[in-house]
Design an enzyme around this catalytic site. Structure first.
Site, PDB file in Angstrom:
ATOM      1  N   PHE B 258      37.388  22.591  -0.080  1.00 18.33           N
ATOM      2  CA  PHE B 258      38.607  23.376  -0.320  1.00 18.33           C
ATOM      3  C   PHE B 258      39.218  23.091  -1.676  1.00 18.33           C
ATOM      4  O   PHE B 258      40.412  23.273  -1.875  1.00 18.33           O
ATOM      5  CB  PHE B 258      39.639  23.143   0.797  1.00 18.33           C
ATOM      6  CG  PHE B 258      39.049  23.091   2.174  1.00 18.33           C
ATOM      7  CD1 PHE B 258      38.326  24.161   2.664  1.00 18.33           C
ATOM      8  CD2 PHE B 258      39.187  21.971   2.975  1.00 18.33           C
ATOM      9  CE1 PHE B 258      37.751  24.120   3.924  1.00 18.33           C
ATOM     10  CE2 PHE B 258      38.614  21.923   4.238  1.00 18.33           C
ATOM     11  CZ  PHE B 258      37.900  23.000   4.712  1.00 18.33           C
ATOM     12  N   GLY B 484      30.307  24.475   3.871  1.00 13.45           N
ATOM     13  CA  GLY B 484      30.561  25.140   5.145  1.00 13.45           C
ATOM     14  C   GLY B 484      30.644  26.641   4.981  1.00 13.45           C
ATOM     15  O   GLY B 484      30.763  27.390   5.956  1.00 13.45           O
ATOM     16  N   ALA B 527      28.119  32.967  -4.220  1.00 12.39           N
ATOM     17  CA  ALA B 527      27.263  34.063  -3.764  1.00 12.39           C
ATOM     18  C   ALA B 527      26.829  34.920  -4.958  1.00 12.39           C
ATOM     19  O   ALA B 527      25.655  35.250  -5.108  1.00 12.39           O
ATOM     20  CB  ALA B 527      27.987  34.911  -2.730  1.00 12.39           C
ATOM     21  N   LEU B 648      26.837  39.919   2.069  1.00  9.02           N
ATOM     22  CA  LEU B 648      25.467  39.488   2.317  1.00  9.02           C
ATOM     23  C   LEU B 648      25.249  39.170   3.791  1.00  9.02           C
ATOM     24  O   LEU B 648      24.186  39.440   4.336  1.00  9.02           O
ATOM     25  CB  LEU B 648      25.154  38.240   1.475  1.00  9.02           C
ATOM     26  CG  LEU B 648      25.204  38.438  -0.042  1.00  9.02           C
ATOM     27  CD1 LEU B 648      25.052  37.100  -0.755  1.00  9.02           C
ATOM     28  CD2 LEU B 648      24.116  39.405  -0.501  1.00  9.02           C
ATOM     29  N   PRO B 650      27.639  39.397   7.255  1.00 13.89           N
ATOM     30  CA  PRO B 650      28.959  39.657   7.841  1.00 13.89           C
ATOM     31  C   PRO B 650      29.426  38.566   8.799  1.00 13.89           C
ATOM     32  O   PRO B 650      30.621  38.434   9.044  1.00 13.89           O
ATOM     33  CB  PRO B 650      28.778  40.985   8.579  1.00 13.89           C
ATOM     34  CG  PRO B 650      27.356  41.339   8.494  1.00 13.89           C
ATOM     35  CD  PRO B 650      26.653  40.425   7.551  1.00 13.89           C
ATOM     36  N   LYS B 719      31.058  40.200  -4.736  1.00 17.22           N
ATOM     37  CA  LYS B 719      32.248  39.675  -5.427  1.00 17.22           C
ATOM     38  C   LYS B 719      32.689  38.306  -4.930  1.00 17.22           C
ATOM     39  O   LYS B 719      33.465  37.623  -5.607  1.00 17.22           O
ATOM     40  CB  LYS B 719      33.423  40.639  -5.244  1.00 17.22           C
ATOM     41  CG  LYS B 719      33.316  41.936  -6.034  1.00 17.22           C
ATOM     42  CD  LYS B 719      34.569  42.756  -5.765  1.00 17.22           C
ATOM     43  CE  LYS B 719      34.626  43.994  -6.643  1.00 17.22           C
ATOM     44  NZ  LYS B 719      35.841  44.784  -6.299  1.00 17.22           N
ATOM     45  N   GLY B 720      32.259  37.915  -3.734  1.00 13.38           N
ATOM     46  CA  GLY B 720      32.663  36.607  -3.214  1.00 13.38           C
ATOM     47  C   GLY B 720      33.832  36.704  -2.258  1.00 13.38           C
ATOM     48  O   GLY B 720      34.740  37.508  -2.455  1.00 13.38           O
ATOM     49  N   GLU B 723      37.961  32.850  -1.345  1.00 17.53           N
ATOM     50  CA  GLU B 723      39.419  32.683  -1.445  1.00 17.53           C
ATOM     51  C   GLU B 723      40.183  33.889  -0.906  1.00 17.53           C
ATOM     52  O   GLU B 723      41.246  33.732  -0.322  1.00 17.53           O
ATOM     53  CB  GLU B 723      39.909  32.465  -2.887  1.00 17.53           C
ATOM     54  CG  GLU B 723      38.932  32.021  -3.927  1.00 17.53           C
ATOM     55  CD  GLU B 723      38.520  30.572  -3.875  1.00 17.53           C
ATOM     56  OE1 GLU B 723      39.370  29.690  -3.763  1.00 17.53           O
ATOM     57  OE2 GLU B 723      37.309  30.312  -3.941  1.00 17.53           O
TER      58      GLU B 723
END
Lengths: 345, 756
Positions: B258, B484, B527, B648, B650, B719-720, B723
């Site tokens: 984190f 994780g 990613a 990638l 779900p 896009k990732g 966050e």
């Protein structure tokens, strides 16, 4: 290492003899508090008298209609005992509002009474704390003290007794049975824990070597009108900011008998008998409840404003009393008491 | 759950696994305990244990350390402190890791000066953990105590403009128009101060390091808890003058990070120091209270002023922030820019200041800066919408921008509008009655609130190696991390689909500096970046395969270009005629090669960076139930609609967003490190008193991925999601509480006392 010796006692008198014959000895029950304290280096017993083999884990009926809770019965076994669930649902609900299933499975009733405060500074060796080290000062008086008390505090300590179970035991007017070097005696629950005064290192009125053997519940369990209201920062595994255990006996729409106690606000489960008397013989009403709440907190003292400081507990405590009394009087007793378990209001 | 993902090809092949909700291959190892974390690895010889001693004071100087008393205890091997640390690298730059902010990084055990409470001041090394802990507990240290200040407000007058220098930090946008005049003239205006105090990342796994001293010169296997093995290696080699071979970092599993594991933590420094000095294997693990000595989300005070015209168009927007930093570094976050990126106001002004207090340097914590900024701007937008008499969702749609106003560039893609519409529909927003206190459930007040969020879609330099074996198994290696998030599974999917192999034949390895370098896992860029590198490495293998296939006798693929072939179901075949097909294992067998290897790289596309603003977005809808008398708030329903490019996986992406929502609830209602300004110290340094939600606090959470694929943001369209899921959650909860009660809370966490 902080090495220690350990004796496995098999009877209460043997345990008392063992403990009193060793310097720096402590009783070991479920270990859910003491072992933590040892790991934090806050308690350094040189000898442990283990109570695990003592025949004190039973829950049995008493001739006067009451119930005896063995000191070594676990909190979980007590909460789920059929007689407790049926006749003392307030106690059952209150135990289940505390800690986690894993802790309740290990923690004993005797240990629950003797757990130490959760004041931040008691647990932090870098912070002055009169309870941990008398004479060093109280960091909570001016520092963050959200977890601390507003009733019966002193200049040397504002810590709270953290138990939920004990709040119900106070309301139920339980009696603590102890055995010591001079034999057995009983202590009224309201006299078991003490206020900090100028000796905050003493949590209770046990004499040296005394061991809790049982907790006796009177016959009256208030099974028809009860509530445990616990207000906290999350729904589980958090100590009470304020909690209220109420047991009422109703006669029609009149309150015949009222007992209640508060947690999270004082060095002991807080009972106010004069406030209880205000309720007796009266019909429930919001005004009456507010009057009672005002009485309880008339002498309260907050220690600072804002969310890190505990003055808010005075107003919150009053509101909690009003709500708890309302819930207890209006209670429809055919409701499954378990339905309250997750009803964090 | 349902979500929209990239449109599948008309005929779905078994090896088309991207976009499928496949489970993590490492899942069974994790739940059975077989997965080893840094402090669980065995070493070849005996293992010694280091226990760190932390400063009880916030500022001052060590005057005496009674190490001899502790060294006299049988089994104690050494006491390390500033008194006996060998001469190490001299210049600050050697201590700067990849994400170090400006200033002078903290050097553990470097000097007797104390700069923050819980600063590590010594480490006791002993033959058992218990002995090390005991010896640390009795080590006497004397201090001269200095005056200190840990109160941000008391230091506010000494604030300064946040300096540039930290990777990823954007200075505040330039002002536009005349903010003050526009604000003065507008018919509707709001202003407010928004605050949260320090929050701790507090991952479940404590920071720990196990060093296997290999007895071959200074060679070590360093098992470390980190979000980036290469960053740790670079840090250690610079400080201790080690070669990469001597300091191999291994981090197979990371039990949450984190952000706390972005920078190398002091336990790895101390473990390496001890291993080198004692020439011995060692393990050092922080205890839970020491986890509160690390970087934290900084206490930040934000001020917003907004004004709108009668139709609800924003006319003025000012967002300023003041954040804490340490005395020795300037931790910077991008806090105020998000307002400018999300909302186009003709008049705007931004400012971001730091001030120094006597704490450790704050650090990036999940959605750093954006979680902070979005709480303030999205609360203020709600207030503005109410002041202008416009529905909060309509207000956001009215002020929607298709270009990034802070950079005057188009977005590479922006489907926040779809997030708004799909989220609102799923939530049932149109059923909302706008007046505060107008919705009830029995005795409870009901509130519906919403908010939005925005995060960078960025690609970093990353590399991967793919090795295809003759038996058709594929191994892909990259020194990336999986805290994780699901890195193992998504990279396995990318590799499997690129070469048309079943996932069971693909093994993805990470967390080892022997692998090609990858960035620290942060910023939601894994990613995008590592995924592209993995795809490129596999494509390079594919090109070699095609060449070998074409060298085969009677090859059906002679004369076919790489662009005209596909890899599917274990075969290489022509797009035009899939019957022109060769099994990959046959190609390798015919070639006589035992394996084919290729490297793949990825990095930011400078041309795209110049032309486009690249961001992910989300819209959050929240229902709360409030017991007004008692001040209790329950978040009973959340819909989080996310536009994060191609999804990638779900399943793991949903988990990321669920975790983000839980984090947002935590930030809104519970989290705060209690700072005692008399002691200069956080006092609730354990999981019992630093509150995060328990299961009973979490009710229904609905995740929507709106359809989006963005090949400008990254080659693989991603896009990732790391966050973006948590953004806006805290604001949406505060907005819902306002709708329920009519009370506006601008200070987090929104605890019981704030509603009394």
């Amino acid at each position: 290492m902080n090495s220690f010796t350990l004796t496995q006692a098999t009877a209460a008198d043997e345990a008392v003899r063992d403990l009193t014959s060793h310097d720096g000895a402590a009783y070991l029950g479920g270990g859910t508090n003491l072992v933590d304290l040892m790991k934090y280096n806050l308690e350094r017993p040189s000898h442990l008298t283990s109570l695990g083999m003592l025949p004190l884990a039973d829950i049995t009926g008493l001739p006067d209609g009451g119930l005896r809770l063995g000191a070594l019965a676990t909190n979980a076994d007590t909460a789920w005992h059929p007689e407790v669930e049926k006749r003392y649902p307030l106690l059952s609900q209150t135990i289940l509002a505390g800690a986690t299933p894993q802790l309740r499975n290990a923690a004993t009733n005797g240990g629950n009474l003797n757990q130490r405060t959760r004041c931040y500074y008691f647990y932090d060796l870098a912070a002055p704390c009169n309870k941990r080290e008398p004479g060093t000062g109280c960091s909570a008086l001016t520092g963050p003290n959200r977890v601390c008390g507003v009733l019966g505090t002193s200049d040397s300590c504002i810590a709270t007794q953290p138990s939920d179970m004990c709040v119900a035991l106070a309301a139920l007017e339980a009696v603590v049975r102890v055995q010591g070097p001079d034999g057995e005696r009983t202590i009224k629950f309201q006299d078991y824990h003490r206020l900090p005064g100028d000796q905050p290192e003493k949590d209770n009125t046990l004499k040296p070597g005394e061991l809790v053997t049982a907790i006796d519940l009177p016959a009256e369990g208030y099974a028809d009108h009860f509530v445990y209201l616990k207000l906290r920062d999350r729904s589980s595994y958090a100590f009470a900011l304020v909690s209220v255990a109420v047991g009422l006996k109703m006669n029609g729409d009149t309150i015949e008998k009222a007992r209640f106690a508060l947690g999270g606000v004082a060095h002991k489960p807080w009972r106010d008998q004069a406030a209880e008397q205000l309720l007796e013989g009266q019909k429930p009403s919001p005004d009456l409840f507010r009057q009672v709440a005002a009485k309880v907190f008339a002498e309260a003292k907050g220690y600072g404003e804002g969310s890190l400081h505990n003055s808010f507990k005075i107003e919150l405590g009053k509101r909690a009393i009003v709500r708890a009394l309302k819930q207890a009087t209006e209670m429809q007793y055919e409701v499954n008491p378990n339905a309250f378990l997750n009803s964090n209001p | 759950m349902s979500q929209t993902i990239a449109t599948p090809p008309t005929v779905r092949l078994d090896t088309d696994v991207i976009g499928r909700p496949v489970s993590r291959p490492e899942g069974p190892a994790k739940v059975s305990g077989a997965a080893k974390y840094a402090a669980e690895f065995s070493v070849t010889g005996p293992l010694w244990y280091g226990y760190i001693v932390s400063s009880p004071i916030a500022k001052g100087k060590i005057t005496k350390i009674y190490a001899d008393e502790v060294l006299a205890i049988p089994g104690v091997q050494q006491v390390f402190s500033h008194e006996n640390v060998p001469s190490l690298a001299w210049f600050d730059r050697s201590y700067k890791d990849q994400v170090a902010p400006g200033g002078s990084p903290f050097r553990p055990l470097h000097e007797p000066e104390i700069q923050f409470s819980q600063q590590p001041v010594a480490m006791v090394v002993a033959e058992t953990f218990e002995l090390a802990r005991y010896a640390a507990s009795v080590l006497r240290i004397e201090y001269d105590v200095d005056e200190f200040n840990t109160d941000l407000k008391a230091a506010a007058s000494k604030s300064f403009d946040a300096p540039k220098g930290k990777t990823g930090f954007l200075p505040p946008p330039k002002p536009k128009g005349d903010m003050d005049a526009a604000y003065a003239d507008a018919p509707h205006k709001v202003s407010g101060e928004y605050t949260h105090r320090a929050q701790m990342a507090n991952p479940m796994e404590m920071f720990g390091t196990t060093i296997d001293w290999l007895g071959d010169g200074k060679k070590m296997k360093i098992y470390d808890k980190t979000q980036g093995a290469p960053n740790v290696q670079q840090y250690l080699t610079k400080i201790f003058g080690l070669s990469k071979e001597e300091a191999r970092i291994i981090s197979r599993f990371t039990g949450g990070g984190f952000g706390a594991g972005l920078r190398p933590q002091y336990q790895v420094f101390m473990a390496v120091l001890a291993a080198l000095e004692l020439e011995h294997s060692i393990r050092v693990v922080m205890d839970r209270s020491q986890m509160f000595s690390m970087g934290h989300r900084p206490h930040t005070i934000q001020n917003l002023r907004l004004a709108a015209d009668d139709k609800g168009h924003l006319q003025a927007l000012e967002h300023t922030a003041l954040a804490e930093t340490s005395q020795f570094e300037e931790e910077t976050e991008t806090v105020v820019n998000w307002s400018g990126i999300m909302y186009n106001s003709p008049n705007s002004k931004f400012d971001y200041q730091l001030t120094r207090i006597d704490v450790n340097t704050p650090a990036d914590m999940r959605a750093p800066g954006a979680a902070t900024g979005s709480f303030a701007i999205e609360s203020a937008i709600d207030e503005m919408a109410y002041a202008a008499g416009v529905d909060p969702l309509d207000f956001r749609l009215l002020n929607y921008t298709y270009e990034d106003p802070t950079e005057n560039k188009p977005f590479s893609s922006k489907r926040l509008d779809a997030c708004y519409h799909e989220g609102a529909a799923r939530f049932g927003w149109e059923q909302r009655t706008p007046e505060p206190r107008s919705m009830r459930d029995g005795n409870m007040l009901v509130g519906w609130g919403m908010a939005a969020g925005c995060w960078d879609a960025s690609t970093q330099k990353a590399a991967a190696k793919a090795i295809l074996h003759a038996d058709g198994t594929l191994v892909v290696n990259s020194a990336t991390n999986d805290q994780g998030a699901g890195t193992y599974v998504i990279m396995t999917q990318v590799a499997a689909q690129t070469l048309g192999l079943p996932m069971a034949q693909v093994k993805f390895n990470l967390g080892d500096t022997e692998f090609p370098e990858a960035p620290i896992q942060g910023g939601s860029w894994t990613a995008n970046s590592v995924g592209t590198a993995v795809q490129n490495a596999c494509q390079e293998v594919g090109k070699k395969l095609l060449k070998l296939a074409q060298d085969m006798d009677d090859s059906p693929l002679k004369g076919v270009d790489f662009e005209d072939v596909q890899f599917a179901n274990g075969c290489l075949r022509a797009n035009e005629d899939v019957s022109r097909s060769v099994a990959i294992t046959d190609i390798l067998a015919a070639s006589g090669e035992a394996k084919i290897e290729a490297d793949g790289k990825a990095g930011p596309n400078p041309a795209n960076l110049l032309k486009y603003s690249m961001h992910s977005h989300n819209a959050v809808f929240v229902e709360v139930k409030v017991d007004e008398d008692l001040g209790t708030v329950h978040v009973t329903r959340v819909v989080d609609a996310v536009a994060a490019g191609r999804i990638l996986n779900p399943k793991t992406a949903r988990s990321q967003v669920l975790g983000g929502v839980v984090w947002g609830i935590s930030m809104a209602l519970m989290e705060e490190a209690y700072l005692n300004n008399d002691l200069g110290r956080y006092v609730n340094h354990n999981y019992a008193e630093y509150h995060i939600p328990v299961n009973a606090d979490i009710k229904k959470i609905d995740v929507i991925f709106v359809e989006e694929e963005d090949h400008i943001a990254s080659a693989i369209g991603v896009k990732g999601v790391g966050e973006v899921g948590m953004l806006g959650v805290a604001a949406a909860i505060c907005n819902a509480v306002y709708h329920a009660t009519g009370k506006r809370v601008r200070e987090l966490p929104l605890t019981i006392d704030k509603l009394l």
